[in-house]
Design a protein around this motif. Structure first.
Motif, PDB file in Angstrom:
ATOM      1  N   MET A  46       0.813  -1.219   0.000  1.00  0.00           N
ATOM      2  CA  MET A  46       0.000   0.000   0.000  1.00  0.00           C
ATOM      3  C   MET A  46       0.844   1.267   0.000  1.00  0.00           C
ATOM      4  N   VAL A  47       2.109   1.174   0.421  1.00  0.00           N
ATOM      5  CA  VAL A  47       2.923   2.386   0.511  1.00  0.00           C
ATOM      6  C   VAL A  47       3.197   2.989  -0.865  1.00  0.00           C
ATOM      7  N   ILE A  48       3.087   2.187  -1.914  1.00  0.00           N
ATOM      8  CA  ILE A  48       3.383   2.715  -3.253  1.00  0.00           C
ATOM      9  C   ILE A  48       2.205   3.474  -3.851  1.00  0.00           C
ATOM     10  N   VAL A  49       1.006   3.348  -3.225  1.00  0.00           N
ATOM     11  CA  VAL A  49      -0.189   3.959  -3.813  1.00  0.00           C
ATOM     12  C   VAL A  49      -0.023   5.461  -4.033  1.00  0.00           C
ATOM     13  N   SER A  79       1.555  -6.414 -11.507  1.00  0.00           N
ATOM     14  CA  SER A  79       2.634  -7.398 -11.657  1.00  0.00           C
ATOM     15  C   SER A  79       2.846  -8.211 -10.384  1.00  0.00           C
ATOM     16  N   LYS A  80       2.690  -7.585  -9.221  1.00  0.00           N
ATOM     17  CA  LYS A  80       2.817  -8.306  -7.945  1.00  0.00           C
ATOM     18  C   LYS A  80       1.775  -9.408  -7.866  1.00  0.00           C
ATOM     19  N   ALA A  81       0.511  -9.036  -8.092  1.00  0.00           N
ATOM     20  CA  ALA A  81      -0.569 -10.013  -7.965  1.00  0.00           C
ATOM     21  C   ALA A  81      -0.481 -11.107  -9.020  1.00  0.00           C
ATOM     22  N   ILE A  82      -0.032 -10.747 -10.238  1.00  0.00           N
ATOM     23  CA  ILE A  82       0.055 -11.748 -11.310  1.00  0.00           C
ATOM     24  C   ILE A  82       1.092 -12.815 -10.960  1.00  0.00           C
ATOM     25  N   LEU A  83       2.280 -12.385 -10.528  1.00  0.00           N
ATOM     26  CA  LEU A  83       3.305 -13.363 -10.157  1.00  0.00           C
ATOM     27  C   LEU A  83       2.876 -14.161  -8.929  1.00  0.00           C
ATOM     28  N   GLN A  84       2.261 -13.485  -7.973  1.00  0.00           N
ATOM     29  CA  GLN A  84       1.764 -14.163  -6.774  1.00  0.00           C
ATOM     30  C   GLN A  84       0.724 -15.211  -7.153  1.00  0.00           C
ATOM     31  N   ASN A 103     -12.696  -7.736  -2.558  1.00  0.00           N
ATOM     32  CA  ASN A 103     -11.439  -6.986  -2.714  1.00  0.00           C
ATOM     33  C   ASN A 103     -11.354  -6.223  -4.029  1.00  0.00           C
ATOM     34  N   ILE A 104     -12.333  -6.415  -4.926  1.00  0.00           N
ATOM     35  CA  ILE A 104     -12.317  -5.709  -6.210  1.00  0.00           C
ATOM     36  C   ILE A 104     -12.302  -4.190  -6.035  1.00  0.00           C
ATOM     37  N   PRO A 105     -13.139  -3.610  -5.140  1.00  0.00           N
ATOM     38  CA  PRO A 105     -13.112  -2.144  -5.036  1.00  0.00           C
ATOM     39  C   PRO A 105     -11.743  -1.579  -4.677  1.00  0.00           C
ATOM     40  N   LEU A 106     -11.080  -2.159  -3.676  1.00  0.00           N
ATOM     41  CA  LEU A 106      -9.750  -1.655  -3.327  1.00  0.00           C
ATOM     42  C   LEU A 106      -8.763  -1.876  -4.467  1.00  0.00           C
ATOM     43  N   ALA A 107      -8.835  -3.055  -5.086  1.00  0.00           N
ATOM     44  CA  ALA A 107      -7.900  -3.372  -6.166  1.00  0.00           C
ATOM     45  C   ALA A 107      -8.086  -2.425  -7.349  1.00  0.00           C
ATOM     46  N   ALA A 151      -8.297 -10.426  -7.882  1.00  0.00           N
ATOM     47  CA  ALA A 151      -8.800  -9.048  -7.857  1.00  0.00           C
ATOM     48  C   ALA A 151      -7.686  -8.053  -8.137  1.00  0.00           C
ATOM     49  N   TYR A 152      -6.529  -8.255  -7.501  1.00  0.00           N
ATOM     50  CA  TYR A 152      -5.447  -7.281  -7.627  1.00  0.00           C
ATOM     51  C   TYR A 152      -4.666  -7.429  -8.930  1.00  0.00           C
ATOM     52  N   ALA A 153      -4.813  -8.561  -9.614  1.00  0.00           N
ATOM     53  CA  ALA A 153      -4.202  -8.708 -10.933  1.00  0.00           C
ATOM     54  C   ALA A 153      -5.068  -8.062 -12.003  1.00  0.00           C
ATOM     55  N   LEU A 154      -6.384  -8.285 -11.911  1.00  0.00           N
ATOM     56  CA  LEU A 154      -7.299  -7.694 -12.889  1.00  0.00           C
ATOM     57  C   LEU A 154      -7.499  -6.200 -12.635  1.00  0.00           C
ATOM     58  N   GLY A 155      -7.572  -5.831 -11.351  1.00  0.00           N
ATOM     59  CA  GLY A 155      -7.936  -4.465 -10.988  1.00  0.00           C
ATOM     60  C   GLY A 155      -7.132  -3.377 -11.652  1.00  0.00           C
TER      61      GLY A 155
END
Length: 432
Positions: A1-4, A47-52, A217-221, A321-325
């Motif tokens: 979240m710090v990068i937001v 990229s984080k969520a995709i690799l994860q 988690n879609i809204p946050l993502a 959610a975080y990969a698509l978002g």
């Protein structure tokens, strides 16, 4: 979240510096550049969520094989490296590598950390309480990160927040080594072998839980990569305000999320925006706190009590959610607008909520046979199993084993059974 609050502005500065020599006034070209810039930010965040997402099935199985301590240390080590790279990255490619490494580290650390708690606390009230504490600290990290990053970035530069985070990660790794002692002589020889992750994925109850975790988690993502630019364009917000917006959101987390998502685009100022973000994060906290213990319970009653793979599935749900978002959200905002993005997110949560009715009877489930009972059905193989069989027979005939002595004849044999024991076992039984 710090990068937001950091990365969008930092990338914009890098791009403006590279284009200063050939600025054009062509509006169509500027529009295309803006679209490409939004896509770049989206891909970087995703990229984080995709690799994860890709490595979680492997890390879940790995955790089930070696335990929870070593994967946790591996994850912390990788995240330390990725945070250091973030601090000194000066181009998009290096930031992309750092963000991807974050996903690899999280695939180890997140899954093993939650699985370790589920394994240590086996009783439902204790487990729910322990997971609730863990989620509270996850929320604290999410709470503190955006204002921490936004303020330090604006007043101290990009490197400082990441260097501080790297130091915290390093300290956490030292604590892991000294407290958990992952390389001690402990073994997992007596641990059961968990089911393959694909069998857990096709369990209908686990599938419903995973779907709920993804949807809530879609809204946050979707907001993380888009809200900074929207706040700058509509509210003329500074970087510390963008970071501080998230601060109250994690104090109070499927219908609450949906309604809050629909309210976001109606906000006209910084203070109004805080209220729907509180609703979104409060709704997510409620869903996570209820469903993460449910996953462990479902594994206990329907499979084998090994938790690496099932919490890898939970992590996969977040990652979907975080990969698509970040990628999809940028495209939706560009083509349809920020209002339509939020209305769609809210509708998705409201429509999925009825699916949770499928879980209404989960709390009444009981395991048909635990692994231990199945072994006992095959006959006693040792002193402990023989005692348990004797207790089961007493209960079957209506007697309580409490306060009763186990009858042993002079040959070291249970009354009514032909099992013989050694002198050592006989003395132990007499003591019991």
């Amino acid at each position: 979240m710090v990068i937001v609050p950091i990365v969008p502005d930092y990338l914009a500065r890098l791009e403006s510096e590279s284009e200063q020599a050939h600025i054009t006034g062509n509006s169509s070209t500027n529009s295309t550049q803006n679209e490409n810039f939004d896509l770049q930010i989206g891909v970087l965040f995703a990229s984080k969520a995709i690799l994860q997402l890709l490595v979680n099935p492997l890390t879940g199985t790995f955790i089930d094989r070696v335990g929870y301590d070593i994967p946790l240390l591996i994850g912390l080590s990788i995240m330390f490296v990725s945070t250091c790279i973030f601090a000194f990255a000066e181009n998009y490619a290096t930031l992309f590598v750092a963000r991807s490494l974050q996903g690899l580290g999280s695939a180890f650390a997140d899954t093993s950390g939650i699985a370790m708690i589920a394994d240590k606390y086996t009783e439902e009230p204790e487990r729910s309480r322990a997971l609730g504490i863990a989620l509270a600290f996850i929320s604290f990290g999410s709470l503190a990160a955006p204002p921490f990053g936004g303020v330090l970035y604006e007043f101290a530069g990009k490197r400082v927040p990441f260097i501080v985070l790297a130091f915290i990660c390093f300290a956490d790794g030292i604590l892991c080594l000294t407290v958990l002692k992952p390389f001690s002589s402990r073994t997992r020889e007596n641990m059961p072998v968990g089911p393959p992750i694909y069998k857990l994925m096709i369990d209908p109850y686990i599938a419903v839980v995973a779907g709920a975790l993804t949807t809530c988690n879609i809204p946050l993502a979707f907001l993380e990569p888009t809200i900074a630019n929207w706040m700058e364009g509509t509210m003329d917000s500074s970087q510390w305000e963008i970071g501080l917006t998230w601060l109250p959101a994690f104090f109070p987390h499927m219908v609450i999320i949906g309604a809050s998502s629909c309210i976001v685009p109606a906000c006209k100022n910084f203070e109004q925006l805080i209220i729907p973000l509180c609703g979104i994060c409060f709704g997510i906290a409620l869903v996570d706190t209820a469903l993460l213990p449910t996953l462990a319970f479902l594994v206990d009653v329907r499979h084998v009590s090994v938790y690496g793979s099932v919490y890898a599935i939970a992590d996969i749900s977040y990652c979907v959610a975080y990969a698509l978002g970040p990628i999809v959200a940028g495209k939706i905002v560009h083509d349809l607008g920020f209002v339509q993005l939020n209305l769609g997110m809210g509708l998705a949560n409201v429509l999925y909520a009825p699916a949770l009715i499928f879980l209404r009877n989960v709390c009444y489930m009981k395991p048909s046979h635990s692994e231990r009972n199945m072994l006992l059905e095959e006959g006693a193989t040792g002193l402990y199993d023989t005692i348990k069989m004797e207790e089961r027979q007493r209960k079957k005939h209506g007697y309580s084993s409490a306060g009763n002595c186990v009858p042993i004849d002079e040959n070291g044999t249970f009354a009514g059974q032909s099992k013989s024991f050694t002198e050592e076992e006989t003395s132990e039984l007499e003591y019991i």
